[in-house]
Write a protein that holds these residues in place. Structure first.
Motif, mmCIF file in Angstrom:
data_model
loop_
_atom_site.group_PDB
_atom_site.id
_atom_site.type_symbol
_atom_site.label_atom_id
_atom_site.label_comp_id
_atom_site.label_asym_id
_atom_site.label_seq_id
_atom_site.Cartn_x
_atom_site.Cartn_y
_atom_site.Cartn_z
ATOM 1 N N GLY A 48 0.807 -1.215 0.000
ATOM 2 C CA GLY A 48 0.000 0.000 0.000
ATOM 3 C C GLY A 48 0.840 1.263 0.000
ATOM 4 N N PHE A 49 2.157 1.108 0.086
ATOM 5 C CA PHE A 49 3.073 2.240 0.037
ATOM 6 C C PHE A 49 4.367 1.775 -0.624
ATOM 7 C CE2 PHE A 49 3.749 0.020 4.008
ATOM 8 C CZ PHE A 49 5.126 -0.097 4.104
ATOM 9 N N ASN A 50 5.217 2.722 -0.991
ATOM 10 C CA ASN A 50 6.499 2.402 -1.613
ATOM 11 C C ASN A 50 7.600 2.549 -0.571
ATOM 12 O OD1 ASN A 50 8.744 2.034 -3.189
ATOM 13 N ND2 ASN A 50 8.395 3.802 -4.523
ATOM 14 N N SER A 51 8.177 1.438 -0.150
ATOM 15 C CA SER A 51 9.187 1.475 0.910
ATOM 16 C C SER A 51 10.565 1.891 0.425
ATOM 17 C CB SER A 51 9.288 0.097 1.575
ATOM 18 O OG SER A 51 9.719 -0.878 0.633
ATOM 19 N N GLU A 141 4.241 7.576 -0.775
ATOM 20 C CA GLU A 141 3.671 7.270 -2.097
ATOM 21 C C GLU A 141 2.423 6.398 -1.973
ATOM 22 O OE1 GLU A 141 6.562 5.903 -4.911
ATOM 23 O OE2 GLU A 141 7.631 7.825 -4.919
ATOM 24 N N ILE A 142 1.534 6.842 -1.094
ATOM 25 C CA ILE A 142 0.223 6.210 -0.940
ATOM 26 C C ILE A 142 -0.732 6.875 -1.929
ATOM 27 C CG2 ILE A 142 -1.709 5.822 0.651
ATOM 28 C CD1 ILE A 142 0.347 5.988 2.941
ATOM 29 N N PRO A 143 -1.496 6.116 -2.708
ATOM 30 C CA PRO A 143 -2.355 6.733 -3.721
ATOM 31 C C PRO A 143 -3.545 7.478 -3.122
ATOM 32 C CG PRO A 143 -2.721 4.360 -3.635
ATOM 33 C CD PRO A 143 -1.547 4.638 -2.749
ATOM 34 N N LEU A 144 -3.846 8.632 -3.698
ATOM 35 C CA LEU A 144 -5.045 9.396 -3.343
ATOM 36 C C LEU A 144 -6.163 8.960 -4.278
ATOM 37 C CD1 LEU A 144 -6.391 11.739 -1.750
ATOM 38 C CD2 LEU A 144 -5.607 13.268 -3.583
ATOM 39 N N LEU A 145 -7.260 8.464 -3.714
ATOM 40 C CA LEU A 145 -8.347 7.912 -4.517
ATOM 41 C C LEU A 145 -9.492 8.894 -4.734
ATOM 42 C CD1 LEU A 145 -8.523 4.345 -2.878
ATOM 43 C CD2 LEU A 145 -7.128 5.122 -4.820
ATOM 44 N N ARG A 146 -9.773 9.733 -3.734
ATOM 45 C CA ARG A 146 -10.869 10.701 -3.836
ATOM 46 C C ARG A 146 -10.516 11.945 -3.050
ATOM 47 N NH1 ARG A 146 -16.731 7.655 -2.864
ATOM 48 N NH2 ARG A 146 -16.817 6.510 -4.844
ATOM 49 N N GLY A 147 -11.091 13.068 -3.475
ATOM 50 C CA GLY A 147 -10.922 14.296 -2.710
ATOM 51 C C GLY A 147 -9.487 14.780 -2.688
ATOM 52 N N ARG A 148 -9.032 15.187 -1.513
ATOM 53 C CA ARG A 148 -7.693 15.761 -1.363
ATOM 54 C C ARG A 148 -7.040 15.239 -0.096
ATOM 55 N NH1 ARG A 148 -7.116 19.645 2.648
ATOM 56 N NH2 ARG A 148 -9.028 20.600 3.494
ATOM 57 N N PHE A 149 -5.728 15.470 0.009
ATOM 58 C CA PHE A 149 -5.025 15.192 1.247
ATOM 59 C C PHE A 149 -4.809 16.510 1.974
ATOM 60 C CE2 PHE A 149 -1.466 13.467 3.875
ATOM 61 C CZ PHE A 149 -2.171 12.395 4.418
ATOM 62 N N VAL A 196 -10.019 10.301 0.415
ATOM 63 C CA VAL A 196 -9.902 8.849 0.600
ATOM 64 C C VAL A 196 -8.593 8.406 -0.039
ATOM 65 C CG1 VAL A 196 -10.921 6.584 0.153
ATOM 66 C CG2 VAL A 196 -12.406 8.564 0.526
ATOM 67 N N VAL A 197 -7.799 7.636 0.693
ATOM 68 C CA VAL A 197 -6.520 7.131 0.183
ATOM 69 C C VAL A 197 -6.537 5.612 0.167
ATOM 70 C CG1 VAL A 197 -5.269 9.160 1.014
ATOM 71 C CG2 VAL A 197 -5.433 7.132 2.474
ATOM 72 N N GLY A 198 -5.520 5.026 -0.454
ATOM 73 C CA GLY A 198 -5.411 3.577 -0.505
ATOM 74 C C GLY A 198 -5.096 2.988 0.857
ATOM 75 N N HIS A 199 -5.462 1.726 1.020
ATOM 76 C CA HIS A 199 -5.232 1.025 2.289
ATOM 77 C C HIS A 199 -3.771 0.628 2.421
ATOM 78 C CE1 HIS A 199 -6.057 -1.568 5.726
ATOM 79 N NE2 HIS A 199 -5.392 -2.528 5.124
ATOM 80 N N SER A 207 -0.644 -10.975 7.104
ATOM 81 C CA SER A 207 -1.781 -11.137 8.017
ATOM 82 C C SER A 207 -2.755 -9.969 8.029
ATOM 83 C CB SER A 207 -1.261 -11.358 9.453
ATOM 84 O OG SER A 207 -0.467 -10.263 9.867
ATOM 85 N N ASP A 208 -2.490 -8.911 7.291
ATOM 86 C CA ASP A 208 -3.349 -7.727 7.376
ATOM 87 C C ASP A 208 -4.798 -8.048 6.986
ATOM 88 O OD1 ASP A 208 -3.224 -4.540 7.562
ATOM 89 O OD2 ASP A 208 -4.496 -5.058 5.861
ATOM 90 N N ASP A 209 -4.965 -8.857 5.949
ATOM 91 C CA ASP A 209 -6.311 -9.147 5.459
ATOM 92 C C ASP A 209 -7.132 -9.954 6.446
ATOM 93 O OD1 ASP A 209 -5.623 -7.815 3.161
ATOM 94 O OD2 ASP A 209 -5.181 -9.627 2.007
ATOM 95 N N THR A 210 -6.489 -10.573 7.431
ATOM 96 C CA THR A 210 -7.213 -11.416 8.382
ATOM 97 C C THR A 210 -7.567 -10.684 9.672
ATOM 98 O OG1 THR A 210 -5.189 -12.240 9.450
ATOM 99 C CG2 THR A 210 -5.959 -13.418 7.492
ATOM 100 N N GLN A 211 -7.104 -9.453 9.830
ATOM 101 C CA GLN A 211 -7.329 -8.716 11.069
ATOM 102 C C GLN A 211 -8.723 -8.099 11.103
ATOM 103 O OE1 GLN A 211 -5.073 -8.689 13.644
ATOM 104 N NE2 GLN A 211 -3.977 -10.151 12.352
ATOM 105 N N GLN A 212 -9.279 -7.994 12.302
ATOM 106 C CA GLN A 212 -10.611 -7.408 12.455
ATOM 107 C C GLN A 212 -10.570 -5.892 12.305
ATOM 108 O OE1 GLN A 212 -12.508 -8.459 16.125
ATOM 109 N NE2 GLN A 212 -14.424 -7.388 15.649
ATOM 110 N N LEU A 213 -9.524 -5.246 12.859
ATOM 111 C CA LEU A 213 -9.404 -3.791 12.781
ATOM 112 C C LEU A 213 -8.504 -3.427 11.608
ATOM 113 C CD1 LEU A 213 -9.927 -0.963 13.920
ATOM 114 C CD2 LEU A 213 -7.961 -1.297 15.441
ATOM 115 N N ARG A 214 -9.105 -2.860 10.550
ATOM 116 C CA ARG A 214 -8.333 -2.512 9.355
ATOM 117 C C ARG A 214 -8.610 -1.089 8.872
ATOM 118 N NH1 ARG A 214 -9.401 -5.249 4.794
ATOM 119 N NH2 ARG A 214 -7.248 -5.135 4.068
ATOM 120 N N ALA A 215 -9.769 -0.520 9.238
ATOM 121 C CA ALA A 215 -10.119 0.833 8.794
ATOM 122 C C ALA A 215 -9.086 1.827 9.311
ATOM 123 C CB ALA A 215 -11.507 1.210 9.290
#
Length: 290
Positions: A48-51, A141-149, A196-199, A207-215
């Motif tokens: 979700g980012f460029n390391s 380098e997280i993508p901006l999907l909607r609106g602004r940062f 709104v930005v990318g996750h 394991s990120d996809d299996t976690q309950q808290l992701r928002a």
């Protein structure tokens, strides 16, 4: 290869050892192959980012700043931003007071405007928080999907705003645009969602996809309450550079010392090291099997 007098029983024992040895070798070979395949697959996962070319450092303010006013502390952090941004090769810099992807987490509770405040804090909604500056999106380098940062105008004197990630948007606004909606945290004034930005895979590549808290929720550093700012004696910075980030640590240390020789830089590492550490258990098992 035994002598002439070797008994048939001994032949059978040696044969059994050979069979067991070959079976164990095949198991180890298969395990190593599967582990290599798993690690290769993980390295191909988008975090979700460029390391690449990103370094992170911690900064502790001088002892003399411990009793300073919130405005003075904000001014010191702004000066540090300016110093780092002026280093040749630095492309973006941002403080981060909350979570750091794959390295440390922090959470916020909230509810939506128009809803009654939950009497029990456990009944509020939860999100991972990133308390950052306008340069954070470019630094990571997280993508901006909607609106602004965030911009520099989103400061302590302007209306409160936040940015959410696409997981937050899908969870709480599945059939509508979250931009323009407002949330509340504690007894602060409402905060408008402006983008709104990318996750980001906060919990790791595997394991990120299996976690309950992701928002995820992004909050401007300069809009944090005065009490919070006064209690912040240290902060972390994300810095994107044009070349090798490890070679830029010396320049960052010099810039800090020019501000005050009582300031302390700590926890210097690159984001590639952070990502690598998140899959260390897989690497260890692969090496062990090999």
């Amino acid at each position: 290869e035994g002598g002439r007098g070797m008994s048939g029983g001994r032949h059978r024992v040696q044969g059994a050892f050979v069979v067991a040895e070959m079976a164990m070798a095949l198991v180890l070979l298969a395990g190593a192959g599967l582990m290599i395949r798993s690690l290769t697959r993980l390295w191909g996962v988008d975090p979700g980012f460029n390391s690449r070319n990103v370094l992170t450092v911690g900064l502790t303010l001088p002892q003399s700043m411990m009793a300073a006013s919130p405005d003075a502390i904000r001014a010191a952090f702004r000066e540090f931003d300016h110093k780092i941004a002026s280093i040749p090769g630095v492309e973006a810099v941002s403080q981060t007071w909350g979570s750091v992807p794959m390295a440390g987490d922090d959470e916020q509770t909230f509810w939506f405007e128009g809803q009654p405040k939950p009497a029990n804090p456990n009944d509020r909604s939860w999100a991972i928080d990133y308390i950052v500056e306008p340069g954070y999106l470019k630094a990571m380098e997280i993508p901006l999907l909607r609106g602004r940062f965030f911009t520099n105008q989103d400061n302590e004197h302007s209306p409160r705003v936040v940015v959410v990630d696409d997981v937050f948007a899908r969870k709480y606004f599945p059939n509508e645009n979250p931009v323009g909606k407002r949330i509340l945290r504690d007894d602060a004034s409402p905060e408008e969602i402006v983008g709104v930005v990318g996750h980001v895979k906060q919990w790791g590549l595997d394991s990120d996809d299996t976690q309950q808290l992701r928002a995820q929720l992004y909050i401007p550093v300069m809009q944090m309450p005065d009490d919070y700012v006064k209690s912040t004696g240290s902060t972390a910075f994300m810095i994107r550079v044009a070349g090798d980030p490890a070679a830029s640590f010396a320049s960052v240390r010099r810039a800090v010392q020019e501000m005050s020789n009582q300031q302390v830089i700590y926890a210097e590492e690159t984001m590639e090291q952070v990502v690598s550490r998140s899959v260390a258990s897989y690497r260890f098992l692969m090496i062990l099997l090999a």
